[in-house]
Scaffold this active site. Structure first.
Site, PDB file in Angstrom:
ATOM      1  N   SER A   1       0.867  -1.190   0.000  1.00 15.12           N
ATOM      2  CA  SER A   1       0.000   0.000   0.000  1.00 15.12           C
ATOM      3  C   SER A   1       0.895   1.228   0.000  1.00 15.12           C
ATOM      4  O   SER A   1       2.062   1.157   0.416  1.00 15.12           O
ATOM      5  CB  SER A   1      -0.862  -0.001   1.272  1.00 15.12           C
ATOM      6  OG  SER A   1      -1.417   1.284   1.494  1.00 15.12           O
TER       7      SER A   1
ATOM      8  N   TYR B   1      -1.952  -1.275  10.191  1.00 19.18           N
ATOM      9  CA  TYR B   1      -1.985  -1.435   8.732  1.00 19.18           C
ATOM     10  C   TYR B   1      -0.682  -0.900   8.117  1.00 19.18           C
ATOM     11  O   TYR B   1      -0.015  -1.591   7.338  1.00 19.18           O
ATOM     12  CB  TYR B   1      -3.191  -0.695   8.170  1.00 19.18           C
ATOM     13  CG  TYR B   1      -3.382  -0.856   6.681  1.00 19.18           C
ATOM     14  CD1 TYR B   1      -3.909  -2.023   6.148  1.00 19.18           C
ATOM     15  CD2 TYR B   1      -3.040   0.172   5.799  1.00 19.18           C
ATOM     16  CE1 TYR B   1      -4.095  -2.172   4.780  1.00 19.18           C
ATOM     17  CE2 TYR B   1      -3.224   0.035   4.436  1.00 19.18           C
ATOM     18  CZ  TYR B   1      -3.746  -1.128   3.928  1.00 19.18           C
ATOM     19  OH  TYR B   1      -3.927  -1.272   2.572  1.00 19.18           O
TER      20      TYR B   1
HETATM   21  P1  NAI Z   1     -11.349  -6.110  -0.363  1.00 15.48           P
HETATM   22  O1  NAI Z   1     -11.745  -6.196   1.078  1.00 15.48           O
HETATM   23  O2  NAI Z   1     -12.300  -5.511  -1.312  1.00 15.48           O
HETATM   24  O3  NAI Z   1     -10.925  -7.579  -0.860  1.00 15.48           O
HETATM   25  C1  NAI Z   1     -10.073  -8.368  -0.058  1.00 15.48           C
HETATM   26  C2  NAI Z   1     -10.263  -9.826  -0.400  1.00 15.48           C
HETATM   27  O4  NAI Z   1      -9.433 -10.597   0.503  1.00 15.48           O
HETATM   28  C3  NAI Z   1     -11.697 -10.311  -0.186  1.00 15.48           C
HETATM   29  O5  NAI Z   1     -12.092 -11.109  -1.290  1.00 15.48           O
HETATM   30  C4  NAI Z   1     -11.627 -11.101   1.106  1.00 15.48           C
HETATM   31  O6  NAI Z   1     -12.596 -12.151   1.178  1.00 15.48           O
HETATM   32  C5  NAI Z   1     -10.205 -11.646   1.055  1.00 15.48           C
HETATM   33  N1  NAI Z   1      -9.699 -11.976   2.386  1.00 15.48           N
HETATM   34  C6  NAI Z   1      -9.727 -11.189   3.489  1.00 15.48           C
HETATM   35  N2  NAI Z   1      -9.219 -11.835   4.553  1.00 15.48           N
HETATM   36  C7  NAI Z   1      -8.847 -13.080   4.094  1.00 15.48           C
HETATM   37  C8  NAI Z   1      -8.252 -14.196   4.711  1.00 15.48           C
HETATM   38  N3  NAI Z   1      -7.959 -14.208   6.017  1.00 15.48           N
HETATM   39  N4  NAI Z   1      -7.987 -15.289   3.957  1.00 15.48           N
HETATM   40  C9  NAI Z   1      -8.306 -15.295   2.631  1.00 15.48           C
HETATM   41  N5  NAI Z   1      -8.872 -14.262   1.995  1.00 15.48           N
HETATM   42  C10 NAI Z   1      -9.144 -13.159   2.721  1.00 15.48           C
HETATM   43  O7  NAI Z   1      -9.950  -5.333  -0.377  1.00 15.48           O
HETATM   44  P2  NAI Z   1      -9.154  -4.584  -1.563  1.00 15.48           P
HETATM   45  O8  NAI Z   1      -9.430  -3.141  -1.444  1.00 15.48           O
HETATM   46  O9  NAI Z   1      -9.385  -5.259  -2.836  1.00 15.48           O
HETATM   47  O10 NAI Z   1      -7.664  -4.805  -1.069  1.00 15.48           O
HETATM   48  C11 NAI Z   1      -6.853  -5.861  -1.540  1.00 15.48           C
HETATM   49  C12 NAI Z   1      -5.427  -5.604  -1.089  1.00 15.48           C
HETATM   50  O11 NAI Z   1      -5.009  -4.336  -1.565  1.00 15.48           O
HETATM   51  C13 NAI Z   1      -5.266  -5.573   0.429  1.00 15.48           C
HETATM   52  O12 NAI Z   1      -4.041  -6.179   0.788  1.00 15.48           O
HETATM   53  C14 NAI Z   1      -5.244  -4.089   0.731  1.00 15.48           C
HETATM   54  O13 NAI Z   1      -4.532  -3.794   1.904  1.00 15.48           O
HETATM   55  C15 NAI Z   1      -4.526  -3.559  -0.497  1.00 15.48           C
HETATM   56  N6  NAI Z   1      -4.784  -2.144  -0.747  1.00 15.48           N
HETATM   57  C16 NAI Z   1      -6.052  -1.674  -1.047  1.00 15.48           C
HETATM   58  C17 NAI Z   1      -6.242  -0.324  -1.309  1.00 15.48           C
HETATM   59  C18 NAI Z   1      -7.570   0.253  -1.697  1.00 15.48           C
HETATM   60  O14 NAI Z   1      -7.696   1.478  -1.839  1.00 15.48           O
HETATM   61  N7  NAI Z   1      -8.612  -0.549  -1.895  1.00 15.48           N
HETATM   62  C19 NAI Z   1      -5.126   0.632  -1.252  1.00 15.48           C
HETATM   63  C20 NAI Z   1      -3.863   0.035  -0.912  1.00 15.48           C
HETATM   64  C21 NAI Z   1      -3.718  -1.298  -0.677  1.00 15.48           C
END
Ligand code: NAI
Length: 259
Positions: free
Chosen positions: A150, A163
């Protein structure tokens, strides 16, 4: 003129595991890798979103897709994920560690439960996945690890202390793996997403509606990112095009981190 682009970025014959690919950024990356020809293993804790993503990829990209239900914190499930991937596809070439969570709290009131949960999912489990993938990636002609950190690996965050710590730790872990496993022709790199429209960030904005305009105002690109904006960088880092690129962290943030 000879087309150099296709072989450089072609992932045909490669197998990629993408954690957290049921929705959001992981889905955008899985779709991108599939478009470039990779077989995809979607590994997520949420079976419903996982099956929606896999149906979509199968229909649109005509590649092999496997769904694997797991909690990235469970080491025995991670081991099974590797075994079943090899059993189904014969190799593992690309590991994308994307699953992650956010816990919001000021440092003085953050519970240790929240601290540990963030660290477990965002950092410890990535190490476990990489460690279990290592022998398979070593056997690949060119192993690739892509860790989704991130821009909060760069910035401090008043309300996201665990985080930010987990994501900057991930950058250092990635550099260490890059050095250790370079002799095995494994490249390990990070992507640092900026503000991306996903279920996670959409939910977050409900509590802070002003965030939308603040981000747009500071982002040179003048908009929030979409999950598809991550696909190109992921394809680059998963492909032979990045064979001499390792240990780096690439912001994909519309310029937010330079402003
Ligand atoms: P999201 O919450 O929309 O999707 C995350 C996915 O990971 C979901 O499908 C969820 O079911 C899965 N997940 C969560 N915990 C889990 C576990 N213990 N075991 C297996 N699967 C699990 O999140 P998003 O926004 O798509 O983020 C994805 C990555 O990108 C994360 O690592 C987040 O920190 C990073 N990120 C996101 C940003 C944003 O603006 N959305 C910005 C910077 C980084």
């Amino acid at each position: 003129m000879k087309n150099l682009t296709q072989p450089l970025f072609d992932l045909t014959g490669k197998t990629a595991i993408v954690t957290g690919a049921g929705q959001g950024i992981g889905r955008g990356i899985a779709e991108g890798l599939a478009t470039a020809g990779a077989s995809i293993v979607i590994a997520d804790i949420n079976s419903d979103t996982m099956s929606q993503t896999s149906s979509h990829i199968r229909e649109t990209c005509k590649v092999e897709v496997m769904e694997f239900s797991l909690d990235v914190r469970r080491e025995e499930q991670v081991l099974n994920l590797m075994d079943e991937t090899i059993a189904a596809f014969g190799s593992l070439d690309i590991l994308v560690n994307n699953a992650g969570i956010v816990t919001i709290s000021e440092p003085q009131s953050m519970s240790m439960e929240d601290w540990d949960k963030t660290m477990d999912i965002n950092l410890r489990s990535v190490f476990v996945l990489c460690q279990n993938a290592y022998h398979h990636l070593k056997k690949s002609a060119n192993g690739k690890i892509i860790n989704i950190a991130s821009i909060y690996a760069i910035f401090g965050a008043q309300y996201l202390p665990s985080y930010a710590a987990s994501k900057s730790g991930l950058v250092q872990l990635t550099r260490s793996l890059a050095i250790a496993w370079a002799p095995d022709n494994i490249q390990a790199n990070c992507i640092l997403p900026g503000w991306i429209n996903t279920p996670l960030s959409i939910e977050g904005r409900k509590n802070n509606p002003a965030a939308h305009d603040i981000v747009v105002g500071r982002t040179p690109a003048g908009r929030w990112g979409d999950p598809q904006d991550l696909a190109g960088t992921a394809i680059f880092l998963a492909s032979g095009a990045s064979q001499y690129v390792t240990g780096v962290s690439i912001p994909v943030d519309g310029g937010y981190s330079i402003n």
